[in-house]
Design a protein around this motif. Sequence first.
Motif, short mmCIF file in Angstrom:
data_model
loop_
_atom_site.label_atom_id
_atom_site.label_comp_id
_atom_site.label_asym_id
_atom_site.label_seq_id
_atom_site.Cartn_x
_atom_site.Cartn_y
_atom_site.Cartn_z
N VAL A 1 0.85 -1.19 0.00
CA VAL A 1 0.00 0.00 0.00
C VAL A 1 0.89 1.24 0.00
O VAL A 1 1.85 1.32 0.78
N ASN A 2 0.59 2.19 -0.86
CA ASN A 2 1.38 3.42 -0.90
C ASN A 2 1.22 4.17 0.41
O ASN A 2 0.10 4.44 0.85
N ALA A 3 2.35 4.52 1.03
CA ALA A 3 2.30 5.15 2.35
C ALA A 3 3.48 6.10 2.52
O ALA A 3 4.48 6.01 1.80
N ILE A 4 3.35 7.01 3.48
CA ILE A 4 4.47 7.87 3.85
C ILE A 4 4.89 7.54 5.27
O ILE A 4 4.14 6.93 6.03
N PHE A 5 6.10 7.94 5.63
CA PHE A 5 6.66 7.61 6.93
C PHE A 5 6.50 8.77 7.91
O PHE A 5 6.53 9.93 7.53
N VAL A 6 6.37 8.41 9.17
CA VAL A 6 6.49 9.38 10.26
C VAL A 6 7.73 8.97 11.04
O VAL A 6 7.79 7.87 11.60
N GLY A 7 8.76 9.83 11.03
CA GLY A 7 10.03 9.44 11.63
C GLY A 7 10.80 10.60 12.21
O GLY A 7 10.39 11.77 12.11
N LYS A 8 11.92 10.28 12.81
CA LYS A 8 12.75 11.28 13.49
C LYS A 8 13.29 12.32 12.52
O LYS A 8 13.67 11.99 11.39
N LEU B 1 -0.76 16.98 14.13
CA LEU B 1 -1.59 17.73 13.19
C LEU B 1 -1.28 17.36 11.75
O LEU B 1 -2.19 17.19 10.93
N ASN B 2 0.01 17.22 11.43
CA ASN B 2 0.41 16.84 10.07
C ASN B 2 -0.05 15.43 9.72
O ASN B 2 -0.42 15.16 8.57
N SER B 3 -0.03 14.55 10.71
CA SER B 3 -0.49 13.18 10.48
C SER B 3 -1.98 13.14 10.20
O SER B 3 -2.46 12.44 9.29
N LEU B 4 -2.75 13.92 10.96
CA LEU B 4 -4.20 13.97 10.76
C LEU B 4 -4.53 14.54 9.38
O LEU B 4 -5.41 14.04 8.68
N LYS B 5 -3.78 15.58 8.98
CA LYS B 5 -4.01 16.18 7.68
C LYS B 5 -3.65 15.20 6.56
O LYS B 5 -4.35 15.10 5.55
N ALA B 6 -2.54 14.46 6.74
CA ALA B 6 -2.12 13.49 5.72
C ALA B 6 -3.20 12.42 5.53
O ALA B 6 -3.50 12.03 4.40
N ILE B 7 -3.80 11.98 6.62
CA ILE B 7 -4.88 10.99 6.53
C ILE B 7 -6.08 11.59 5.80
O ILE B 7 -6.70 10.93 4.95
N ASP B 8 -6.40 12.84 6.11
CA ASP B 8 -7.50 13.51 5.41
C ASP B 8 -7.23 13.60 3.91
O ASP B 8 -8.16 13.58 3.10
N ASP B 9 -5.96 13.69 3.55
CA ASP B 9 -5.57 13.76 2.14
C ASP B 9 -5.54 12.39 1.47
O ASP B 9 -5.23 12.28 0.28
N GLY B 10 -5.81 11.34 2.25
CA GLY B 10 -5.85 9.99 1.69
C GLY B 10 -4.54 9.23 1.79
O GLY B 10 -4.38 8.19 1.14
#
Length: 239
Positions: free
Chosen positions: A93-100, A133-142
């Motif tokens: 599944v196409n995804a982005i990372f949340v990391g340090k 906040l950025n994670s929530l927005k990214a999810i809203d963007d699909g």
Amino acid sequence: MNLIRTVHTVYGFFIFSLLLVLLFPFLLIPIIFPAQFKLTGIINRWWAKLLFIFVFLPYEVECRSKLDRKRTYIFCSNHFSYLDIPAMGLNPVNAIFVGKNSMEKVPLFGFMYRKLHITVDRRSLRSRGNTVLNSLKAIDDGKSLVIYPEGGMNSTEPPKMIHFKDGAFRTAIEKQIPVVPVTIPFNWIILPDQKPLRLRRGKVKVVFHDPIETKGMTNEDVKKLKSEVYSVIASELEK
């Protein structure tokens, strides 16, 4: 033997860097045109596959159930090795990372990582808040997210994980999206988090477990969800 492993490691780093340079022009597309964010996952997948092929590390991706590429997920994985990052690039599944945010310091790679993924300075309360906040927005963007809920390579006794942080699970519940537990069982053996870094031969395996639905859950269920995801990953590691 240590000399051979050192040469293999240096060669692996060279291949990683070479692939970054070759693929960077393609990564500029989702950077310049954010609506094309799905290309990030596609390019990451090819990057990971080519890396493991040319570094002579066989890989296996096991999906316990079919993942719907049209849905949004949060993928939560154990994290013991630097190899876990390209290993999660094999995600179907196409995804982005949340990391340090320390990754931002790596030349060229850091620029790409900062532009296409979500970074966090765990020492900064403000940064952690912005990451949510950025994670929530990214999810809203699909966008689906890859999160290492241990907060980094913090375990001193792999393959035993440390406790999970709440962030990934609070986010999943707030957005009512599934969490997919992911087990990466052997990378801590192939490339241990030790100095000096030295590769060993072995198979990179990534197990995508059944998604855990969060529909109907509230913040009171964070602890329960976190415990369930931890248990699924830990049980696979024990095998």
